[in-house]
Design an enzyme around this catalytic site. Structure first.
Site: not given
Ligand code: PGA
Length: 256
Positions: A11-13, A101, A103, A173, A179, A219, A240-241
Site C-alpha cells: 500500500n503506497w499511500k 483503511h 487512515e 491492522e 507507521g 510496521s 505500507g512504508g
Molecule cells: P505500515 O502501514 O506498514 O507503514 O505500518 C501499513 C498500512 O497502513 O497498511
C-alpha cells in the site's frame, strides 16, 4: 483445511508519482522470480494517478503482479467531485481494492456503513476488496480488541453472499502499529486472525471461512515477516512504508 495462497500487498499511500511508480515496479519485476509468484500472490496499490502507467507496464511485460487501488467510491458514476468509481478501476484491470483503511476511517471520517457500501461495489465489479479492520491502542489496553475487530467485520461484510466471500480479503491492522515501527507480536496477529476466521465460520460455515485470506498489517518489515507468516491464520501482509522500496518489498515477498 483449505490451502490459502498468501497475498503480500504493498500500500503506497500518497507516495510515488507515476514515474516513480514505474521505476519501482520495474525493479520489483526484475528482482522477483516465477517461484516467488507461485508461492504468494503479490499486489501493489499505487495512487490513482499512477494506476494507468503501472497497468500498462504490467500488461506490456506480462508481469504477474496484481494491480490494486487504495480506495473507491461506491457509486457507478455521478456528481461526486474528486472520486473514482468501481467501473473506472475495473477497466484498468485492478484486481484488489483496499476498503476501510484506518487512515480513511480516522482522517476522512469513513464509517462502517460507507466501508460496507464500497466493499459491496468492489465485489459487484468482480474485484477483490481488502477490508481493513483494527483497534486503537486505547481499545487494546481496555481488552476490547476482539469486540472492535469483529464488530467492524460484521458491519463491513453486511450483505456479502457466500459466493462472493471467496474474493474477500481481510486485513487485520492494529491502528497503533501502522507507521509506528511497533508491530503486533506474531501471537497477537495470529489470535486476532483466528478470531476473524472463527467469526466468518459462524456466519458462512467453516469450509468457506477456511478459504478466506487474512492479512496482517502494521510496521511489517523484512525482519518480522517470517515470524508473522509462520502463524497458521496469517495469510499475508498489507505493507505500507516498507513497500515503497522495491528491495525491501521483494525481501518481504520472499520471506523465510
Ligand atoms: P505500515 O502501514 O506498514 O507503514 O505500518 C501499513 C498500512 O497502513 O497498511
Amino acid at each position: 483445511m483449505a490451502k490459502r495462497k498468501p497475498l503480500i500487498s504493498g500500500n503506497w499511500k500518497m507516495n510515488h508519482t507515476h514515474l516513480d511508480a514505474i521505476a519501482v515496479v520495474q525493479k520489483l519485476a526484475y528482482t522477483l522470480s516465477q517461484a516467488d509468484y507461485e508461492r504468494a500472490d503479490v499486489s501493489v496499490h499505487p495512487a490513482f494517478t499512477a494506476l494507468r502507467s503501472v497497468q500498462t507496464l504490467l500488461d506490456a511485460d506480462s508481469i504477474p503482479i496484481a494491480l490494486g487501488a487504495q480506495d473507491v467510491h461506491p457509486a457507478e458514476s455521478g456528481a461526486f467531485t474528486g472520486e473514482v468509481s468501481p467501473p473506472m478501476l475495473a477497466k484498468l484491470n485492478v484486481s484488489y481494492v483496499i476498503v476501510g483503511h484506518s487512515e480513511r476511517r480516522q482522517l476522512f471520517g469513513e464509517t462502517d456503513e460507507q466501508v460496507n457500501q464500497k466493499l459491496l461495489a468492489v465485489l459487484k465489479h468482480e474485484m477483490s476488496p481488502i477490508c481493513c479492520v483494527g483497534e486503537t491502542l486505547e481499545e487494546r489496553e481496555a481488552g476490547e480488541t476482539e469486540a472492535k475487530v469483529l464488530g467492524q467485520l460484521q458491519a463491513d461484510l453486511k450483505g456479502v453472499s457466500k459466493e462472493a466471500l471467496a474474493r474477500v480479503v481481510i486485513a487485520y491492522e492494529p491502528i497503533w502499529a501502522i507507521g509506528t515501527g511497533r508491530n503486533a507480536s506474531p501471537e497477537d496477529a495470529q489470535a486476532v486472525c483466528k478470531a476473524i476466521r472463527t467469526a466468518l465460520a459462524e456466519r458462512f460455515g467453516a469450509e468457506l471461512a477456511a478459504g478466506v485470506r487474512a492479512q496482517y498489517g502494521g510496521s511489517v518489515t523484512p525482519a518480522n515477516i517470517g515470524d508473522l507468516m509462520a502463524q497458521e491464520d496469517v495469510d499475508g501482509a498489507l505493507v505500507g512504508g516498507a513497500s515503497l522500496d522495491p528491495e525491501k518489498f521483494a525481501q518481504i515477498v520472499r520471506w523465510r
